[in-house]
Design an enzyme around this catalytic site. Structure first.
Site, PDB file in Angstrom:
ATOM      1  N   HIS A  65       0.307  -1.612   7.621  1.00  0.00           N
ATOM      2  CA  HIS A  65      -0.427  -2.728   7.008  1.00  0.00           C
ATOM      3  C   HIS A  65       0.551  -3.819   6.571  1.00  0.00           C
ATOM      4  CE1 HIS A  65      -4.591  -0.848   5.983  1.00  0.00           C
ATOM      5  NE2 HIS A  65      -4.163  -0.510   7.172  1.00  0.00           N
ATOM      6  N   TYR A 193      -8.233  -4.875  -3.396  1.00  0.00           N
ATOM      7  CA  TYR A 193      -8.274  -4.596  -4.836  1.00  0.00           C
ATOM      8  C   TYR A 193      -9.157  -5.676  -5.447  1.00  0.00           C
ATOM      9  CZ  TYR A 193      -4.067  -1.629  -4.270  1.00  0.00           C
ATOM     10  OH  TYR A 193      -3.165  -0.654  -3.912  1.00  0.00           O
ATOM     11  N   PRO A 285      -3.029   4.330 -10.954  1.00  0.00           N
ATOM     12  CA  PRO A 285      -2.966   4.268  -9.482  1.00  0.00           C
ATOM     13  C   PRO A 285      -3.022   2.864  -8.881  1.00  0.00           C
ATOM     14  CG  PRO A 285      -5.130   5.024 -10.203  1.00  0.00           C
ATOM     15  CD  PRO A 285      -4.282   4.941 -11.432  1.00  0.00           C
ATOM     16  N   LYS A 289       1.801   3.618  -6.705  1.00  0.00           N
ATOM     17  CA  LYS A 289       3.209   3.974  -6.897  1.00  0.00           C
ATOM     18  C   LYS A 289       3.475   5.460  -7.149  1.00  0.00           C
ATOM     19  CE  LYS A 289       4.881   0.093  -6.091  1.00  0.00           C
ATOM     20  NZ  LYS A 289       4.969   0.070  -4.650  1.00  0.00           N
ATOM     21  N   TYR A 376       5.034  -4.324  -4.383  1.00  0.00           N
ATOM     22  CA  TYR A 376       4.059  -3.480  -3.669  1.00  0.00           C
ATOM     23  C   TYR A 376       4.736  -2.723  -2.529  1.00  0.00           C
ATOM     24  CZ  TYR A 376      -0.496  -1.926  -2.074  1.00  0.00           C
ATOM     25  OH  TYR A 376      -1.573  -1.137  -1.730  1.00  0.00           O
TER      26      TYR A 376
HETATM   27  C1  PHB Z   1      -5.880   5.442  -1.864  1.00  0.00           C
HETATM   28  O1  PHB Z   1      -6.047   5.151  -0.682  1.00  0.00           O
HETATM   29  O2  PHB Z   1      -6.269   6.520  -2.315  1.00  0.00           O
HETATM   30  C2  PHB Z   1      -5.237   4.459  -2.751  1.00  0.00           C
HETATM   31  C3  PHB Z   1      -4.714   3.294  -2.218  1.00  0.00           C
HETATM   32  C4  PHB Z   1      -4.119   2.361  -3.042  1.00  0.00           C
HETATM   33  C5  PHB Z   1      -4.059   2.591  -4.399  1.00  0.00           C
HETATM   34  C6  PHB Z   1      -4.563   3.766  -4.947  1.00  0.00           C
HETATM   35  C7  PHB Z   1      -5.162   4.704  -4.113  1.00  0.00           C
HETATM   36  O3  PHB Z   1      -3.502   1.654  -5.210  1.00  0.00           O
END
Ligand code: PHB
Ligand code: APR
Length: 381
Positions: A65, A193, A285, A289, A376
């Site tokens: 990605h 997000y 989450p 990280k 990130y």
């Molecule tokens: C996930 O795909 O479970 C996931 C992805 C990004 C995050 C947290 C969880 O920031």
């Protein structure tokens, strides 16, 4: 201690150097292999997995990605990770990383004991620490050079360090994430997000046919209170019209709730015990990280142990905690910042206006976007 990604990866790296390891795990192998966790790997993490010789399937099946999206007030803004940093992230579930590591360990013939009970650490500050445990009805004792405490937040390792020798920093957030895994093709190409008026939501994926989605929800919410139908209805509303209209739904394969927390215990060393991964720190989450930080700790600990065995010197062991903590605190800062900007918080109008200002600044400033992107994709190891 512990057969999560931290313990298994350290075991694999050390095995390649000819250092013997024994892994003790409280849960069953089936439980460990089935746990659903996050799924975004920094390039540095992929590099360490390569070094451990466990990146074959990840290379073949992981999805590259080059960006992520941030949603706010019904609009989506792309953060061009690759263009801003030259780096991309890899979408590959922690469940798969764990499976690859378990298979590699089995193939190496290195010993792991699952479903062990009553694990106790002894003489940690001496030159020859010992671990006792019960397995299959009998009591065992191992003596060793070092104990790597990779047994997660609820493990025995951190609790074996006297309270006076540890400093703890913690922040508990007034909400959690409800996560659903489902077999439908994701109608989004990159992770989204979304900060919506109804609360945060995250659109993620595991493969071209499997999504992983999350909703910010109250700490009082119980998984059983959320039917699949309710989850998807709320997810659509939070994602906004364009994505909402394209979301296909399917029965959840897994649904779980996790409270959000920031936590750091330091230093990471007490005598011959070294903490790594969730045993020493937790990040919320938002920003993905947790696994990446466990891997960077393990990388530093592996180097410290190689230094000890290679140069017969304590210097690299003495440096481990400070080295790892520098990166841990940066990831704590970033995860806290992402969490702060993307969720609905109780608070006054001043807090809400600051959050809005922060996001608008992010969408307009290349410098702010580069800052997010740099963190990130992961700060250098
Ligand atoms: C996930 O795909 O479970 C996931 C992805 C990004 C995050 C947290 C969880 O920031
Ligand atoms: N004895 C042996 N094993 C134990 C004990 C104990 N007393 N207590 C806990 N464990 C095991 C747990 O069952 C778990 O399998 O230690 C393991 C720790 O694994 P993780 O919790 O996955 O922690 P870590 O390897 O540091 O990985 C960090 O996993 O939790 C996620 O978000 C986190 O992505 C991050 C990553």
């Amino acid at each position: 201690m512990g057969a999560g990604p931290a313990g298994l990866l350290l075991g694999q790296l050390l095995h390649k150097e000819g250092v013997d390891t024994l892994i003790l795990e409280r849960r069953s192998a089936q439980y460990v292999a089935g746990r659903v966790r996050a799924g975004v790997l920094e390039p540095g993490t992929v590099g360490v997995l390569e070094r451990a010789g466990v990146a074959g399937r990840l290379r073949a099946e992981g999805l590259t990605h080059d960006g992520v999206e941030i949603g706010f007030r019904g609009r989506r803004h792309r953060i061009a990770l690759k263009a801003l940093t030259g780096k991309s992230v890899t979408v590959y579930g922690q469940t798969e990383v764990t499976r690859d590591l378990m298979e590699a360990r089995a193939a190496a013939g290195a010993p792991s004991f699952y479903e062990v009970e009553d694990v106790q650490l002894h003489e940690i500050t001496g030159a020859r620490p010992r671990v006792t445990y019960r397995h299959a009805g009998s009591t065992h004792e191992v003596d060793c050079d070092f104990i790597a405490g990779c047994d997660g937040f609820h493990g025995v390792s951190r609790r074996s360090i006297p309270a006076a020798a540890l400093s703890i920093c913690e922040r508990v957030y007034p909400f959690g994430w409800l996560g659903v895994l489902a077999d439908v093709p994701p109608p989004w190409e990159e992770l989204i997000y979304a900060n919506s008026e109804r609360g945060f939501a995250l659109a993620s994926l595991r493969s071209p046919t499997r999504v992983r989605c999350y909703l910010q929800c109250s700490l009082e919410d119980r998984v059983e209170q959320w039917s699949d139908g309710q989850f998807w209805d709320e997810f659509r509303l939070r994602m906004g019209e364009e994505i909402g209209a394209r979301v296909q739904t399917a029965p959840s394969l897994e649904k779980s709730f996790a409270p959000l927390r920031s936590f750091v215990a330091e230093p990471l060393r007490y005598g011959r015990l070294f903490l790594a991964g969730d045993a020493a720190h937790i990040v919320p989450p938002t920003g993905a990280k947790g696994l990446n930080l466990a891997v960077s700790d393990v990388h530093y600990l592996y180097e410290a142990l190689c230094g000890f065995y290679g140069e017969a010197s304590e210097r690299s062991l003495a440096e481990y905690s400070d080295r790892a903590l520098r990166r841990i605190w940066r990831a704590e800062r970033f995860s806290w910042w992402m969490t702060r900007q993307l969720h609905r918080f109780p608070g006054d109008e001043f807090d809400a206006r600051l959050q809005q200002t922060e996001l608008e600044y992010l969408f307009e400033s290349q410098t702010a976007q580069a800052n997010l992107a740099e963190n990130y994709v992961g700060l250098p190891l």
